[in-house]
Design a protein around this motif. Sequence first.
Motif, PDB file in Angstrom:
ATOM      1  N   LEU A 103      42.008  32.655   5.908  1.00 63.35           N
ATOM      2  CA  LEU A 103      41.420  32.460   4.583  1.00 63.35           C
ATOM      3  C   LEU A 103      41.434  33.707   3.701  1.00 63.35           C
ATOM      4  O   LEU A 103      41.347  33.600   2.475  1.00 63.35           O
ATOM      5  N   ALA A 104      41.535  34.878   4.303  1.00 59.14           N
ATOM      6  CA  ALA A 104      41.443  36.103   3.508  1.00 59.14           C
ATOM      7  C   ALA A 104      42.590  37.067   3.758  1.00 59.14           C
ATOM      8  O   ALA A 104      43.256  37.511   2.824  1.00 59.14           O
ATOM      9  N   VAL A 105      42.851  37.392   5.016  1.00 58.04           N
ATOM     10  CA  VAL A 105      43.819  38.458   5.311  1.00 58.04           C
ATOM     11  C   VAL A 105      45.246  38.029   4.990  1.00 58.04           C
ATOM     12  O   VAL A 105      45.992  38.784   4.357  1.00 58.04           O
ATOM     13  N   LEU A 106      45.660  36.837   5.412  1.00 58.20           N
ATOM     14  CA  LEU A 106      47.025  36.401   5.132  1.00 58.20           C
ATOM     15  C   LEU A 106      47.274  36.196   3.634  1.00 58.20           C
ATOM     16  O   LEU A 106      48.319  36.635   3.116  1.00 58.20           O
ATOM     17  N   PRO A 107      46.356  35.546   2.889  1.00 54.97           N
ATOM     18  CA  PRO A 107      46.557  35.517   1.436  1.00 54.97           C
ATOM     19  C   PRO A 107      46.597  36.914   0.821  1.00 54.97           C
ATOM     20  O   PRO A 107      47.378  37.160  -0.109  1.00 54.97           O
ATOM     21  N   ALA A 108      45.769  37.823   1.331  1.00 55.79           N
ATOM     22  CA  ALA A 108      45.793  39.194   0.829  1.00 55.79           C
ATOM     23  C   ALA A 108      47.133  39.851   1.128  1.00 55.79           C
ATOM     24  O   ALA A 108      47.678  40.600   0.299  1.00 55.79           O
ATOM     25  N   PHE A 109      47.715  39.566   2.285  1.00 57.43           N
ATOM     26  CA  PHE A 109      49.025  40.109   2.640  1.00 57.43           C
ATOM     27  C   PHE A 109      50.088  39.632   1.647  1.00 57.43           C
ATOM     28  O   PHE A 109      50.929  40.416   1.194  1.00 57.43           O
ATOM     29  N   VAL A 110      50.026  38.347   1.299  1.00 53.46           N
ATOM     30  CA  VAL A 110      50.990  37.807   0.327  1.00 53.46           C
ATOM     31  C   VAL A 110      50.824  38.481  -1.027  1.00 53.46           C
ATOM     32  O   VAL A 110      51.796  38.901  -1.671  1.00 53.46           O
ATOM     33  N   LEU A 111      49.574  38.615  -1.482  1.00 48.94           N
ATOM     34  CA  LEU A 111      49.319  39.189  -2.808  1.00 48.94           C
ATOM     35  C   LEU A 111      49.590  40.690  -2.856  1.00 48.94           C
ATOM     36  O   LEU A 111      50.031  41.213  -3.884  1.00 48.94           O
ATOM     37  N   LEU A 112      49.319  41.396  -1.762  1.00 50.32           N
ATOM     38  CA  LEU A 112      49.490  42.845  -1.745  1.00 50.32           C
ATOM     39  C   LEU A 112      50.930  43.270  -1.481  1.00 50.32           C
ATOM     40  O   LEU A 112      51.351  44.339  -1.952  1.00 50.32           O
ATOM     41  N   ALA A 113      51.668  42.477  -0.736  1.00 51.71           N
ATOM     42  CA  ALA A 113      53.012  42.896  -0.329  1.00 51.71           C
ATOM     43  C   ALA A 113      54.111  41.980  -0.849  1.00 51.71           C
ATOM     44  O   ALA A 113      55.057  42.445  -1.499  1.00 51.71           O
ATOM     45  N   ILE A 114      54.003  40.694  -0.580  1.00 51.08           N
ATOM     46  CA  ILE A 114      55.091  39.773  -0.916  1.00 51.08           C
ATOM     47  C   ILE A 114      55.284  39.642  -2.415  1.00 51.08           C
ATOM     48  O   ILE A 114      56.413  39.721  -2.933  1.00 51.08           O
ATOM     49  N   VAL A 115      54.171  39.439  -3.151  1.00 53.52           N
ATOM     50  CA  VAL A 115      54.292  39.264  -4.624  1.00 53.52           C
ATOM     51  C   VAL A 115      54.867  40.519  -5.284  1.00 53.52           C
ATOM     52  O   VAL A 115      55.803  40.413  -6.101  1.00 53.52           O
ATOM     53  N   PRO A 116      54.384  41.749  -5.012  1.00 48.03           N
ATOM     54  CA  PRO A 116      55.006  42.920  -5.625  1.00 48.03           C
ATOM     55  C   PRO A 116      56.478  43.076  -5.269  1.00 48.03           C
ATOM     56  O   PRO A 116      57.290  43.486  -6.112  1.00 48.03           O
ATOM     57  N   ILE A 117      56.847  42.742  -4.014  1.00 48.72           N
ATOM     58  CA  ILE A 117      58.252  42.822  -3.632  1.00 48.72           C
ATOM     59  C   ILE A 117      59.077  41.820  -4.425  1.00 48.72           C
ATOM     60  O   ILE A 117      60.184  42.122  -4.912  1.00 48.72           O
ATOM     61  N   ALA A 118      58.538  40.599  -4.560  1.00 47.45           N
ATOM     62  CA  ALA A 118      59.246  39.576  -5.323  1.00 47.45           C
ATOM     63  C   ALA A 118      59.394  39.983  -6.781  1.00 47.45           C
ATOM     64  O   ALA A 118      60.470  39.795  -7.386  1.00 47.45           O
ATOM     65  N   VAL A 119      58.339  40.527  -7.383  1.00 52.43           N
ATOM     66  CA  VAL A 119      58.403  40.987  -8.785  1.00 52.43           C
ATOM     67  C   VAL A 119      59.444  42.085  -8.937  1.00 52.43           C
ATOM     68  O   VAL A 119      60.213  42.117  -9.903  1.00 52.43           O
ATOM     69  N   SER A 120      59.498  42.991  -7.956  1.00 51.15           N
ATOM     70  CA  SER A 120      60.452  44.076  -8.011  1.00 51.15           C
ATOM     71  C   SER A 120      61.887  43.556  -7.927  1.00 51.15           C
ATOM     72  O   SER A 120      62.781  43.998  -8.679  1.00 51.15           O
ATOM     73  N   LEU A 121      62.129  42.580  -7.058  1.00 46.39           N
ATOM     74  CA  LEU A 121      63.465  42.020  -6.923  1.00 46.39           C
ATOM     75  C   LEU A 121      63.898  41.276  -8.176  1.00 46.39           C
ATOM     76  O   LEU A 121      65.045  41.383  -8.627  1.00 46.39           O
ATOM     77  N   LEU A 122      62.938  40.536  -8.743  1.00 43.34           N
ATOM     78  CA  LEU A 122      63.260  39.802  -9.965  1.00 43.34           C
ATOM     79  C   LEU A 122      63.543  40.760 -11.133  1.00 43.34           C
ATOM     80  O   LEU A 122      64.422  40.514 -11.954  1.00 43.34           O
ATOM     81  N   ALA A 123      62.797  41.859 -11.161  1.00 46.02           N
ATOM     82  CA  ALA A 123      62.998  42.819 -12.239  1.00 46.02           C
ATOM     83  C   ALA A 123      64.354  43.509 -12.119  1.00 46.02           C
ATOM     84  O   ALA A 123      65.015  43.798 -13.122  1.00 46.02           O
ATOM     85  N   ASN A 124      64.783  43.726 -10.881  1.00 43.89           N
ATOM     86  CA  ASN A 124      66.087  44.360 -10.681  1.00 43.89           C
ATOM     87  C   ASN A 124      67.231  43.410 -10.980  1.00 43.89           C
ATOM     88  O   ASN A 124      68.357  43.830 -11.247  1.00 43.89           O
TER      89      ASN A 124
END
Length: 275
Positions: free
Chosen positions: A254-275
């Motif tokens: 309920l907390a740690v895995l969603p936090a993992f997605v928001l802290l790591a996966i989303v910034p990585i995805a934003v970075s890839l899309l920006a590139n």
Amino acid sequence: MQNSNNSAAAIRQISALVNAGLSARQARDICYESLSALQPLEQKQFEVVWRLATSLGGPIVLALNRITEVFDRTQRNQQEVQLAFAGPQSTAKLVMWLPVLALVLSQLVGMNPLGAIVGSPLGALSVSIGAGLMVAGRWWTKRLLARALPNPDDAAAIDRGAYLDCVLIGLQAGLPLSQARQSADLEFESGFKTKPLAESFEALDAAAELSRTTGAALTQILLANADAFREKQRFEIASRISKLGVQLMIPLGLAVLPAFVLLAIVPIAVSLLAN
């Protein structure tokens, strides 16, 4: 903090000195430093036993040998608990570091998630929410870990067999059960600042009735009942720890895995899309 094994060694030394011919007071004075290092609950339990054995005039060596045996068993139980507790505790710590590890690795391979966090509103929002979830998950996990072990300052952490051992000292001193029980009540409440559990009184009454009807030695029945209480206490702690692995899945999902997605996966995805 001194463990129960060292505690048992200190009391075993006092018993040996008394057996060698020293008075109880002399033996205690010689072992003063070792006794001062006892854990708080052990100190209270030792003082209760000591006052009863010395004031009632019973065989103090028997009382000391008994509490030595109890502390030895407590040490073995603590070692089992620590081993069982190590797995869930390590898992909780590892999971908390996963988002940081993912960010560092992705930054090293050139994905630049840190740039996405700083330069993108979506990245910054994602990290803010993720950090809040991570803090909540860490708090939740710490509470679950803390609840699995008894609080040393809580009355529930008191040795459940201690009261019956106190009654036993009075019986070994030659007192009738009523007087042994009265002395145990006074010393237990004075030493532990709480009353014995109701189940201790019930066990004492049942033991007295069993001894009366069968002729069995009451002291031996009390010894067995005290040990049974300690085993029950150990089992309850072990049961809580065994359930801990499943309970930790709740804050993880309920907390740690969603936090993992928001802290790591989303910034990585934003970075890839920006590139």
